[in-house]
Design a protein around this motif. Structure first.
Motif, PDB file in Angstrom:
ATOM      1  N   ASP A  70      57.902  67.071  67.486  1.00  0.00           N
ATOM      2  CA  ASP A  70      59.116  67.522  67.505  1.00  0.00           C
ATOM      3  C   ASP A  70      59.841  67.590  66.072  1.00  0.00           C
ATOM      4  O   ASP A  70      60.554  68.512  65.626  1.00  0.00           O
ATOM      5  N   ARG A  73      58.271  70.414  64.556  1.00  0.00           N
ATOM      6  CA  ARG A  73      58.952  71.529  64.825  1.00  0.00           C
ATOM      7  C   ARG A  73      60.447  71.864  64.120  1.00  0.00           C
ATOM      8  O   ARG A  73      61.057  72.866  63.969  1.00  0.00           O
ATOM      9  N   ASP A  74      60.915  70.640  63.845  1.00  0.00           N
ATOM     10  CA  ASP A  74      62.318  70.741  63.267  1.00  0.00           C
ATOM     11  C   ASP A  74      62.267  70.881  61.914  1.00  0.00           C
ATOM     12  O   ASP A  74      63.371  70.964  61.279  1.00  0.00           O
ATOM     13  N   THR A 103      51.911  73.167  69.245  1.00  0.00           N
ATOM     14  CA  THR A 103      52.769  74.222  68.686  1.00  0.00           C
ATOM     15  C   THR A 103      52.281  75.523  68.750  1.00  0.00           C
ATOM     16  O   THR A 103      52.854  76.210  68.464  1.00  0.00           O
ATOM     17  N   ASP A 106      54.515  78.107  70.132  1.00  0.00           N
ATOM     18  CA  ASP A 106      55.845  78.129  69.675  1.00  0.00           C
ATOM     19  C   ASP A 106      56.352  79.321  69.032  1.00  0.00           C
ATOM     20  O   ASP A 106      55.571  80.019  68.602  1.00  0.00           O
ATOM     21  N   ARG A 108      57.714  79.746  66.256  1.00  0.00           N
ATOM     22  CA  ARG A 108      56.955  79.310  64.809  1.00  0.00           C
ATOM     23  C   ARG A 108      55.856  78.201  65.143  1.00  0.00           C
ATOM     24  O   ARG A 108      55.953  77.110  65.324  1.00  0.00           O
TER      25      ARG A 108
END
Ligand code: FMN
Length: 196
Positions: A70, A73-74, A103, A106, A108
């Protein structure tokens, strides 16, 4: 109206089991981006040690795995620091990077579109070079953008201290440059507008 959160820079790296010069180097680079206004999050040796060996078929992820994925991802920018182990990156750092496979689907995926600063430490020059080359290949495979300058630190020569400094001012400047270069390019990934 709430103000937008500052962009996040994530630092990944270090060794487990005690004081790590690799993690200390990472912290200096990430702090330089923090001074520019980035939020910072570091996954050092202790955090990386919490990650189980990556199992691509696992149906559930641990809390530590989720926190790591996470955070990336951020992120708008990443710095990776690895010791040279037998001429390449350490298993602990590679295990964390393998987890980014989560990911893959995702919007991205992986480290796509992100500037990625690189640091390698080793007890001699030879493994610093080969470790940086390995890190660059991995970042390319993960679709990230390695920033032009990577820090090669010979820990036979350079010593880090508890206060977040290093015995060689040139190494300190190199590490800060990595944080600054990553910050400068992060606007391409939605980060701050940094002059320069
Ligand atoms: C398993 C292992 C393999 C290593 N292999 C190399 C190597 O191939 N070349 C080298 O110069 N140093 C090697 N070293 C030394 C480390 O790269 C060096 O001490 C590094 O700065 C350790 O980082 P740390 O202080 O964060 O633990 C090795 C150390 C270990 C524990």
């Amino acid at each position: 109206m709430t103000a937008a959160k500052p962009p996040l820079i994530v630092g990944i790296g270090g060794t487990i089991g005690g004081v790590s010069s690799t993690e200390r180097a990472l912290r200096i680079a990430v702090a330089a981006a923090g001074e520019i206004g980035f939020r910072t999050r570091i996954f050092g040796g202790d955090a990386l040690a919490q990650l189980p060996l990556y199992d691509p078929r696992a149906t559930e992820r641990t809390e530590a795995e989720r926190a790591f994925v996470d955070a990336v991802r951020d992120a708008s920018a990443v710095v990776i620091a690895s010791p040279g182990y037998h001429g390449s990156i350490s298993g602990v750092v590679k295990n964390a990077l393998d987890l980014l496979e989560e990911t893959a689907r995702d919007p991205r995926p992986y480290l796509a579109d992100m500037p990625v600063g690189l640091i390698a430490t080793a007890y001699g020059w030879q493994a610093t070079g080969s470790t940086i080359a390995a890190l660059r290949s991995i970042v390319h495979a993960l679709r990230g953008w390695p920033t032009p300058f990577a820090a090669a630190i010979n820990t036979q020569i350079t010593k880090f201290d508890d206060e977040g400094s290093a015995s060689d001012p040139a190494v300190l400047a190199q590490l800060r440059l990595i944080g600054e270069q990553v910050a400068r390019f992060a606007p391409l990934a939605g980060g701050l507008a940094v002059p320069g």
